[in-house]
Design an enzyme around this catalytic site. Sequence first.
Site, PDB file in Angstrom:
ATOM      1  NE  ARG A   1      -4.108   0.011   1.854  1.00 35.17           N
ATOM      2  CZ  ARG A   1      -5.308   0.314   1.345  1.00 35.17           C
ATOM      3  NH1 ARG A   1      -5.616   1.578   1.077  1.00 35.17           N
ATOM      4  NH2 ARG A   1      -6.187  -0.625   1.099  1.00 35.17           N
TER       5      ARG A   1
ATOM      6  CD  GLU B   1      -6.883   2.926   6.535  1.00 38.02           C
ATOM      7  OE1 GLU B   1      -5.879   2.286   6.894  1.00 38.02           O
ATOM      8  OE2 GLU B   1      -7.591   2.601   5.560  1.00 38.02           O
TER       9      GLU B   1
END
Length: 779
Positions: free
Chosen positions: A325, A730
């Site tokens: 990621r 997030e």
Amino acid sequence: MDKSTFETKPAIKGPMHSSLKHDSAHKHVTGSAEYIDDIPEPSGTLHGGLGMSDRAHAEIVSVDLSAVKAAPGVVWVMTAADIPGFNDVASTGQHDEPLLATAKVEFHGQPIFAVIAETRDQARRAATLARIEYRDLPHWTDIDGARENGAPLVVEPMVLKRGEPETEIENSPLRVQAHMYIGGQEHFYLESHIALAIPGEDEDITVWSSTQHPSEVQHMVAHVLGIANNAVTVMTRRMGGGFGGKETQGNHFACLASVAAKKLKRAVKFRPDRDEDMAVTGKRHDFRVDYDVAFDEEGHIHAVDATYAARCGFSADLSGPVTDRALFHADSSYYYPHVRLASQPLKTHTVSNTAFRGFGGPQGMLGAERIIEEIAYATGKDPLEIRKLNFYGKRGSERTVTPYHQEVEDNVIARVVEELETSSDYQARRQAIIDFNADSPVIRKGIALTPVKFGISFTMTAYNQAGALVHIYNDGSIHLNHGGTEMGQGLYTKVAQVVADTFQVDIDRVKITATTTGKVPNTSATAASSGSDLNGMAAYDAARQIKERLIDFATRQWKVGRDKIEFLPNRVRIGSEIVPFDTFVRAAYYDRVQLSAAGFYKTPKIHWDRKAGRGRPFYYFAYGAAVSEVAIDTLTGEYLVERTDILHDVGKSLNPAIDIGQIEGGFVQGLGWLTTEELWWDAEGRLRTHAPSTYKIPLASDRPKIFNVKLAEWSENAEPTIGRSKAVGEPPFMLAISVFEAISMAVASVADYRVCPRLDAPATPERVLMAVERLKSIG
């Protein structure tokens, strides 16, 4: 026609898209919210303590536990030999993380044995009495040490490539090669890890666990006990914070408690104190980013070649997807015409690092913003100008393809930035700051506007699924259960709003119940910002099924067409008749209508081929931007955040009040990561920042003096998510990069903005002062 002829339709309480308080807010502030340590303990409950290694890397020569066993209150001392199933709690199936160490320890604090005693204090005191002989082995605790010692990788690395970066870098007009260090972060949830295991008959066991992933705890407990998953029931009503730290790290405590509970046939609780929790549980990954960037005199990026090396710890845990990621977000909001990005997940003799809000995305994005900063100082331009010059383009243009070959179809970053630039009066304030710095010998100011583009979905495609269970009882009350967990983020409230809205009833009718593997199986972790997306849709699916049955019932009972049936607030219109909801439900019950349904949802469109580095790992992107203004003291390195303005895209918000709270909290947590929170291991491999006395999270007083947060109210998710909303967990975390960049500008003023300060994160006062002194020597 007179308005009085229309029936008034009072709105229900708590529909989707309305601001509603968190369902447990009043319990949080009064102290009545029940956490696991508040649950009345079964008679005879025992307590566990950890026997931890005091070496970073060593062979275990001998272990003498005689003094431990003889200590007051000790009932049993557990070692790896006592585990009936598998001595393995590795979350990725690599079998590289033992529950209890046997022949070797690989980080300072690794559990070797566990003490079970009548009280927690007795267990912890007894655990210190072990006599363990070691044979020390070479150890390294950081990225540079790992590289110097030829450390292995904990998982296979990933490479993303598009175009011909090698050729373009060599042929471009301008080029910068450098590196930056990005620090890790401790989760510092208010409730530490805790597990309470209660043995049942046969192989059955019930575990109350403070975890974001009850299904994984279920699987791990079954694995360690050597039993089937159906014998293990895991319960989680709420956590006192998680932030990713309870995605895999709760496995240890739940498994230790379960082994002891089945062995002793008594309830067993494990609750480490803060120091132990910080020593034995993973953190955000530290990174070193080595970048080679080519660009022209205008500031257009031509090519980027970057390696993201990570301190992963002694085992894989989630380091593979975390470093993946990081690469997925190493482009931030910018189009790289030619690009090569590589991960380097290095093994270190430290606790295995794990998930943390953003899951590698923040580290990837911070590296990209450093590249923008390098170009800005090299060309003598405002970093915002360079940012806007390199943004992804509109759908259909050639500037929409990411390094992983997904097209950015929903790009609104230019609009978000433009609106924030105007509303925050960025340009005038930046000029005022430049003027101020020219005449200020000690205090220097900085301002930065940074964007956020964050991909939403688990990159492990299989995790993008969810289940839910909805019952309507014959009095019209509703019972809701789903696989998502509540850690303070308001997920339970949002999903309840979905159900209330579907049936058009007040949210007070919807009973929110504890997450349990006994009701909804095979759930994914509440992570990757996907909690509302997945569980909201699963709950909607369950409610929709029941609603369809109720409509079918009404057509039969009242002999009307489906188009004559309408769910109104707390009642149902059937032809010309209006029936209260509870009366309608009772009638359906007597007609033997099934009033229960299991819902399911899986995210469409996504696919990913890791080896090829191609696919569509993300369903959509969430966007945002922040402008932050800071002031630094060039004599001490201390700084203040004077003002922050945020404009954030949450699509059509399910609950604006909760979403704004998430944005504020995420920003402040990101602020801590980039400024005050520093992890430090000594030469012996001991974590020295293991308590609030040495590890500094941001306080309320550290928030910006002026803090303006707005939602992009015009936004609506282009994809058919629940209520056309977007994830909010997030993405706001990375808005704090604006503070880091503003500090960098303030430091750069010392050398008249001619040199990139190259601050490492976190930008502690010490680092800021050293950067100031370094630039003074250049100036």
